[in-house]
Design a protein around this motif. Structure first.
Motif, short mmCIF file in Angstrom:
data_model
loop_
_atom_site.label_atom_id
_atom_site.label_comp_id
_atom_site.label_asym_id
_atom_site.label_seq_id
_atom_site.Cartn_x
_atom_site.Cartn_y
_atom_site.Cartn_z
N LYS A 159 9.04 -1.30 9.20
CA LYS A 159 8.23 -0.50 8.29
C LYS A 159 7.95 -1.25 6.99
N ILE A 160 8.95 -1.94 6.47
CA ILE A 160 8.75 -2.74 5.26
C ILE A 160 7.72 -3.83 5.51
N SER A 161 7.85 -4.50 6.66
CA SER A 161 6.91 -5.58 6.99
C SER A 161 5.49 -5.07 7.11
N LYS A 162 5.32 -3.87 7.65
CA LYS A 162 3.98 -3.29 7.81
C LYS A 162 3.29 -3.15 6.45
N ILE A 163 4.02 -2.65 5.47
CA ILE A 163 3.43 -2.48 4.14
C ILE A 163 3.18 -3.84 3.48
N MET A 164 4.16 -4.75 3.59
CA MET A 164 4.02 -6.05 2.94
C MET A 164 2.85 -6.83 3.52
N GLU A 165 2.67 -6.74 4.84
CA GLU A 165 1.54 -7.44 5.46
C GLU A 165 0.21 -6.90 4.96
N SER A 166 0.13 -5.58 4.76
CA SER A 166 -1.12 -5.00 4.27
C SER A 166 -1.40 -5.43 2.84
N THR A 267 7.93 4.46 1.62
CA THR A 267 7.04 4.12 0.53
C THR A 267 7.65 2.97 -0.24
N ILE A 268 6.84 2.00 -0.60
CA ILE A 268 7.31 0.90 -1.46
C ILE A 268 6.67 1.05 -2.83
N GLU A 269 7.51 1.06 -3.85
CA GLU A 269 7.01 1.08 -5.23
C GLU A 269 7.13 -0.32 -5.80
N PHE A 270 6.02 -0.86 -6.27
CA PHE A 270 6.00 -2.21 -6.82
C PHE A 270 6.30 -2.17 -8.32
N VAL A 271 6.51 -3.35 -8.91
CA VAL A 271 6.99 -3.40 -10.29
C VAL A 271 5.98 -2.89 -11.30
N ASN A 272 4.72 -2.74 -10.89
CA ASN A 272 3.73 -2.17 -11.80
C ASN A 272 3.62 -0.66 -11.66
N GLY A 273 4.47 -0.05 -10.81
CA GLY A 273 4.46 1.39 -10.64
C GLY A 273 3.59 1.88 -9.50
N LYS A 274 2.83 0.99 -8.87
CA LYS A 274 1.98 1.39 -7.76
C LYS A 274 2.84 1.66 -6.53
N ARG A 275 2.58 2.81 -5.88
CA ARG A 275 3.30 3.16 -4.66
C ARG A 275 2.36 3.07 -3.46
N ILE A 276 2.83 2.43 -2.41
CA ILE A 276 2.07 2.33 -1.18
C ILE A 276 2.90 2.94 -0.07
#
Length: 291
Positions: A159-166, A267-276
């Motif tokens: 699941k993590i890889s799916k988001i990171m690839e996108s 859901t992954i939250e990035f350091v700028n606060g964006k959630r994907i």
């Protein structure tokens, strides 16, 4: 003295395991004492003093015997063993042992990183990993929040890889609108500003008092300055654009949180606060303090 080969709390008849009534009560007592704060050594001492039989003529308990019971998921029940304790009790005991640095398998660097950022999307609490749950690992919320998926390492990494690839295929999906706000003093800050003005209007200025008032006011203004997460967006996009490989160093630079949701998606939250969110790769924004 012979050795015990049947798991404590059970008896075996015709290749089938059954609950040993008297021993199962001791198992429940061990879990209860441990969850309520008793140390492994203390529990062993209590059972020894009470002359609780471990096997045949053996009544001497030690902390390693207690630890093996605490760590054994068979007591929850599986295809071989009937249940003596419920899953929540086992999780509570395991979590306490984990927090106290109990003996467990050595984590890989990747798992250690995920442990440091992963939380439950339902309650916002830490998510734990148990490495020997029903013959495969399991990630679970300590508050017993349920998810539609059984999260083992394979599923979570997928699941993590799916988001990171996108994200790598299109770094601009993490672009964030500038939501910065102007500085807005509150009542206390306005009072401090007026006090400073009054001090400077006096014929004789008290330097030490005025200096402290100014520094206190500056500190207060700093506390009221809203931090704009969007400032991280362009450096984040540049970082993603120049990396072709998803490795641990890369993820630790750009990921703030990994969230397991009740619907089975992450859901992954990035350091700028964006959630994907993994589900259909939907994009949503979260403030810095969002769960």
């Amino acid at each position: 003295m012979s050795s015990r080969w049947v798991l404590y709390g059970y008896i075996k008849r015709e290749n089938q395991f059954y609950i040993n009534i008297s021993e199962s009560e001791i198992v429940r007592k061990i879990f209860s004492l441990y969850i309520n704060g008793s140390a492994l050594k203390k529990i062993a001492e209590i059972l020894t003093e009470q002359e609780v039989v471990y096997y045949e003529d053996k009544k001497q308990w030690n902390k390693n015997m207690i630890a093996r019971i605490i760590e054994n998921p068979h007591y929850v029940g599986d295809e071989k063993y009937p249940s003596i304790i419920d899953e929540e009790t086992f999780k509570s005991a395991y979590s306490r042992k984990n927090d106290l640095g109990g003996k467990r398998e050595k984590d890989t660097d990747e798992i250690s990183f995920i442990k440091s950022v992963i939380i439950c999307g339902t309650c916002g609490e830490k998510v734990y990993r148990y490495g020997r749950y029903n013959r495969r690992e399991k990630w679970f919320c300590n508050n017993n929040c349920k998810t539609r998926e059984y999260f083992d390492d394979c599923l979570l990494f997928k699941k993590i890889s799916k988001i990171m690839e996108s994200v790598i295929s299109d770094p601009y999906v993490i672009e964030l609108a500038d939501n910065s706000k102007n500085f807005e003093p509150d009542l206390e800050c306005n009072r401090m500003i007026n006090d400073i003005r009054f001090m400077f209007e006096q014929p004789q200025i008290q330097f030490s008092r005025s200096r402290k008032a100014v520094l206190d006011c500056v500190n207060k203004k700093f506390e009221l300055c809203p931090f704009n997460d969007a400032l991280y967006t362009q450096p984040l996009i540049d970082c993603i654009s120049t990396n072709e490989e998803v490795d641990l160093k890369f993820m630790s630079l750009i990921i703030r949180k990994i969230i397991i949701n009740a619907d089975g998606f992450i859901t992954i939250e990035f350091v700028n606060g964006k959630r994907i969110k993994e589900r259909n790769i939907d994009y949503e924004y979260s403030s810095t303090n969002g769960n």
